[in-house]
Design a protein around this motif. Structure first.
Motif: not given
Length: 294
Positions: A24-34
């Motif tokens: 819910f906090v956009p600044a801390f979204r982590v994307k990517g399987k790796e």
């Protein structure tokens, strides 16, 4: 298993808080399987390091005792110092692993986000553990449970040091620990019992807290073997003989170690099953005192 439930609850709470921040906090979204795979690997390494340091912490506090009884270390409580050192070890390993892996596989910005989420995880888990320690009630018997006086042999009980001791005294709460020399968990908590006994003798305790133990002598190989064990381990507290098993039967002791906290009039206030730390006994004893004074 029951003693591990608070640990699992703290870990789950920390994970949930970190997941909510990441979601819910956009600044801390982590994307990517790796990135997620790296975070999982880092967390597992940190968890393992924390558990190892936590479990080994009694060895540093009572090195001589566990050098003589290495098997007892399996049952020794990590207590507050163990939790603190284990948490520090987990944090150090996690950030070391994050920095080391990040140089090759994860961008600096992603590493910062993951570091923050890991910190949220640990802080939330620590807060959950603190709240649990402050609010948990470990008693298994209703407050005010009475022992049938007719089932007890006398008001004073013979101890291995040749003296006799009452199970309870006026104006004091009494902590009674049931144990046996063949019991691994009992050996694991002995250093903590000694530390707690020494605290009861301090001026701060003011004589309001007593501590003595009951040896399940009926289950031992011989009376002399227990006496030798007490001398060898230099146990400073009174050890009452339960030669016929009447005390353990009267208190309905179904497993050891078991610790019972009694009111000045003999009422059972709290029953604690399993290995205890000096800190937990002090907390429960002072809670019993506060209850009586209200």
């Amino acid at each position: 298993m029951m003693r591990l439930l608070p640990l699992f609850a703290a870990m789950a709470t920390g994970a949930l808080c970190a997941a909510l921040v990441a979601r819910f906090v956009p600044a801390f979204r982590v994307k990517g399987k790796e990135s997620f795979a790296a975070a999982g690997s880092i967390f597992l390494d940190a968890l393992l390091a924390g558990l190892v340091v936590w479990k080994l912490s009694p060895l540093f506090l009572h090195a001589r005792y566990f050098a003589l009884h290495p098997g007892a270390l399996l049952f020794a409580p990590g207590a507050g110092i163990g939790i603190a050192t284990g948490s520090v070890a987990a944090l150090l390993v996690s950030f070391f692993r994050l920095a080391r892996r990040g140089k090759h596989a994860i961008a600096l910005e992603i590493r910062k986000k993951m570091a923050f989420l890991l910190l949220v995880w640990y802080l939330a888990a620590a807060l959950t553990a603190i709240v649990y320690q402050g609010t948990a009630h470990h008693g298994f018997l209703p407050a005010g449970t009475d022992i049938e006086s007719s089932t007890l042999p006398a008001s004073d009980y013979q101890a291995f040091d040749g003296n006799s001791y009452p199970l309870f005294e006026e104006n004091s709460v009494t902590v009674v620990n049931f144990w046996a020399s063949w019991c691994g968990p009992c050996k694991g908590e002995l250093p903590e019992m000694i530390s707690f006994y020494e605290k009861t003798l301090s001026a701060e305790a003011g004589g309001r807290i007593r501590f003595l133990t009951v040896n399940l002598t009926a289950t031992e190989k011989s009376h002399s073997q227990v006496a030798s064990f007490i001398v060898k381990e230099q146990l400073p507290f009174p050890v009452i003989e339960d030669i016929e098993g009447r005390l353990s039967t009267s208190f309905a002791v179904s497993s050891i170690p078991t610790t019972i906290i009694m009111a000045p009039d003999g009422r059972i206030l709290t029953e604690l099953k399993g290995v205890q730390s000096a800190a937990s006994l002090e907390r429960e004893a002072r809670s019993a005192l506060n209850t009586l004074e209200q």
